[in-house]
Design a protein around this motif. Structure first.
Motif, mmCIF file in Angstrom:
data_model
loop_
_atom_site.group_PDB
_atom_site.id
_atom_site.type_symbol
_atom_site.label_atom_id
_atom_site.label_comp_id
_atom_site.label_asym_id
_atom_site.label_seq_id
_atom_site.Cartn_x
_atom_site.Cartn_y
_atom_site.Cartn_z
ATOM 1 N N MET A 129 0.830 -1.206 0.000
ATOM 2 C CA MET A 129 0.000 0.000 0.000
ATOM 3 C C MET A 129 0.862 1.254 0.000
ATOM 4 N N ILE A 130 1.895 1.260 0.835
ATOM 5 C CA ILE A 130 2.793 2.427 0.882
ATOM 6 C C ILE A 130 3.590 2.517 -0.420
ATOM 7 N N GLY A 131 4.084 1.379 -0.908
ATOM 8 C CA GLY A 131 4.890 1.384 -2.129
ATOM 9 C C GLY A 131 4.117 1.866 -3.340
ATOM 10 N N SER A 132 2.845 1.493 -3.450
ATOM 11 C CA SER A 132 2.031 1.912 -4.604
ATOM 12 C C SER A 132 1.891 3.422 -4.653
ATOM 13 N N ALA A 133 1.589 4.037 -3.510
ATOM 14 C CA ALA A 133 1.448 5.490 -3.469
ATOM 15 C C ALA A 133 2.781 6.177 -3.742
ATOM 16 N N LEU A 134 3.857 5.576 -3.232
ATOM 17 C CA LEU A 134 5.173 6.190 -3.389
ATOM 18 C C LEU A 134 5.619 6.207 -4.846
ATOM 19 N N VAL A 135 5.537 5.057 -5.527
ATOM 20 C CA VAL A 135 6.041 5.003 -6.909
ATOM 21 C C VAL A 135 5.186 5.856 -7.845
ATOM 22 N N THR A 136 3.883 5.958 -7.571
ATOM 23 C CA THR A 136 3.033 6.807 -8.414
ATOM 24 C C THR A 136 3.347 8.277 -8.194
ATOM 25 N N THR A 137 3.687 8.633 -6.958
ATOM 26 C CA THR A 137 4.020 10.023 -6.647
ATOM 27 C C THR A 137 5.312 10.458 -7.318
ATOM 28 N N ILE A 138 6.337 9.593 -7.316
ATOM 29 C CA ILE A 138 7.628 9.980 -7.895
ATOM 30 C C ILE A 138 7.673 9.765 -9.408
ATOM 31 N N SER A 139 6.649 9.116 -9.969
ATOM 32 C CA SER A 139 6.634 8.875 -11.416
ATOM 33 C C SER A 139 6.214 10.131 -12.164
#
Length: 359
Positions: A129-139
């Motif tokens: 859950m944390i990783g999904s939000a993180l990678v979308t934010t930095i993409s």
């Protein structure tokens, strides 16, 4: 370029590695919490998908046997289909993130979370859950994030932030809260009849923890985040709304919506919109002196309503399969009708006499 970021979260270390793997993805990170490791990636198509009126977001949470030190054997030599837990985890990831994408964005987006290793003290579902939000934010994908997710358990009246698998299964509370910088955007909970004030306190605690994770994600974005790419807007043009208002006034549409909601109890939003679409089409074709066709009738029966200028009476032979559909459509479109059973026929056939009401 490889970079590593770390923070303390609920007494354990959350580590994010950027640039180690999946360089061709729009965004990728190897997220480690305790000894649980998840590879989170996000990709988007270059062009929007044609012929759709929704945002094509796909979220995958992949559980692998090797992540817990097992290898499939016996009859099943390969990994099976997604488990119920994997499907529910994908939905929990999708639910808070979907509204944060632009409303007019129609590019295909896929978020994938592959569990590499599992630590029973740190649930991999939370890491995904944390990783999904993180990678979308930095993409470079347009996204109004970041958002963060925290889970809360409770044993003997004491809250446990991001509990272990054992506490999650046997405790008195299973609470998942997703937040943005300003508000809570998703709550999913199961509890063993805890007091209401305890539940509210747990939600606020989760929201506070989420703010520390969001600050951590913002720090990563400032250092390695990509500029958001431009995209083709698929928003409905304002000219279309103006054209609909010219065919049917706004007040008439609102009145019809109220009538539909009263006629059918617990009317779903989809059925209400479908009824309004039929009503607008009916009014448009009636003003043009054309016949109204509805192809949704079962048994390949086409309900043809004579809505010409003379407003004449017409008859239509119809079977059992299309009778109920005709009644439903006729009532929604404001058509007077009478049904007469054909006694001469061995099969169940009816003749429907109908005419459109005056506006």
């Amino acid at each position: 370029m490889f970079k590593s970021f770390s923070m303390e979260l609920a007494g354990r270390t959350l580590t994010v590695d950027i640039g180690r793997v999946c360089a061709q993805a729009n965004g990728a990170a190897l997220v480690k919490y305790g000894d649980s490791t998840v590879l989170s990636t996000v990709t988007a198509s270059v062009k929007p998908r044609d012929g759709i009126d929704f945002f094509p977001l796909s979220v995958e949470y992949e559980e692998k046997m090797y992540s817990v030190g097992k290898i499939p054997g016996g009859f099943n030599k390969r990994e099976g289909k997604a488990s119920e837990n994997a499907i529910l985890t994908s939905r929990v990831i999708d639910r808070p993130m979907r509204p944060l994408f632009p409303k007019d964005y129609r590019n295909d987006v896929t978020i994938n979370n592959m569990v590499m290793s599992v630590d029973s003290e740190c649930r991999p579902e939370l890491v995904a859950m944390i990783g999904s939000a993180l990678v979308t934010t930095i993409s470079d994908i347009p996204f109004d994030g970041p958002c963060a997710t925290t889970q809360m358990g409770m044993v003997d009246g004491e809250f446990i932030v991001n509990p272990s698998q054992e506490v999650w299964n046997n405790g008195d509370l299973q609470l998942t809260v997703a937040s943005t910088r300003t508000k809570v955007i998703m709550i999913e909970a199961g509890a063993n009849e805890i007091p209401e004030d305890k539940m509210i306190e747990a939600i606020y605690k989760c929201h506070e923890v989420n703010q520390t994770v969001i600050a951590f994600i913002n720090q990563i974005r400032e250092e390695v985040g990509k500029p958001k790419h431009e995209y083709t807007s698929c928003a409905i043009p304002e000219e279309m709304f103006d054209a609909i208002k010219q065919i049917v006034p706004q007040e008439e549409i609102e009145k019809k919506a109220c009538d539909l909601a009263i006629q059918v109890s617990k009317l779903s939003a989809r059925e209400l919109i479908k009824g309004l679409n039929k009503f607008v089409t009916y009014q448009k074709q009636r003003r043009q002196g054309k016949a109204f066709h509805d192809t949704s009738v079962k048994g390949k029966q086409t309900v043809k309503q004579l809505i010409g200028q003379n407003q004449g009476v017409a008859s239509l032979p119809i079977g059992d399969t299309g009778l109920k559909d005709f009644e439903r459509i006729a009532r929604k479109c404001g058509v007077d009708f009478a049904i007469v059973k054909d006694k001469a026929s061995k099969e169940a056939k009816y003749t429907v006499f109908f005419k459109a009401r005056d506006a």
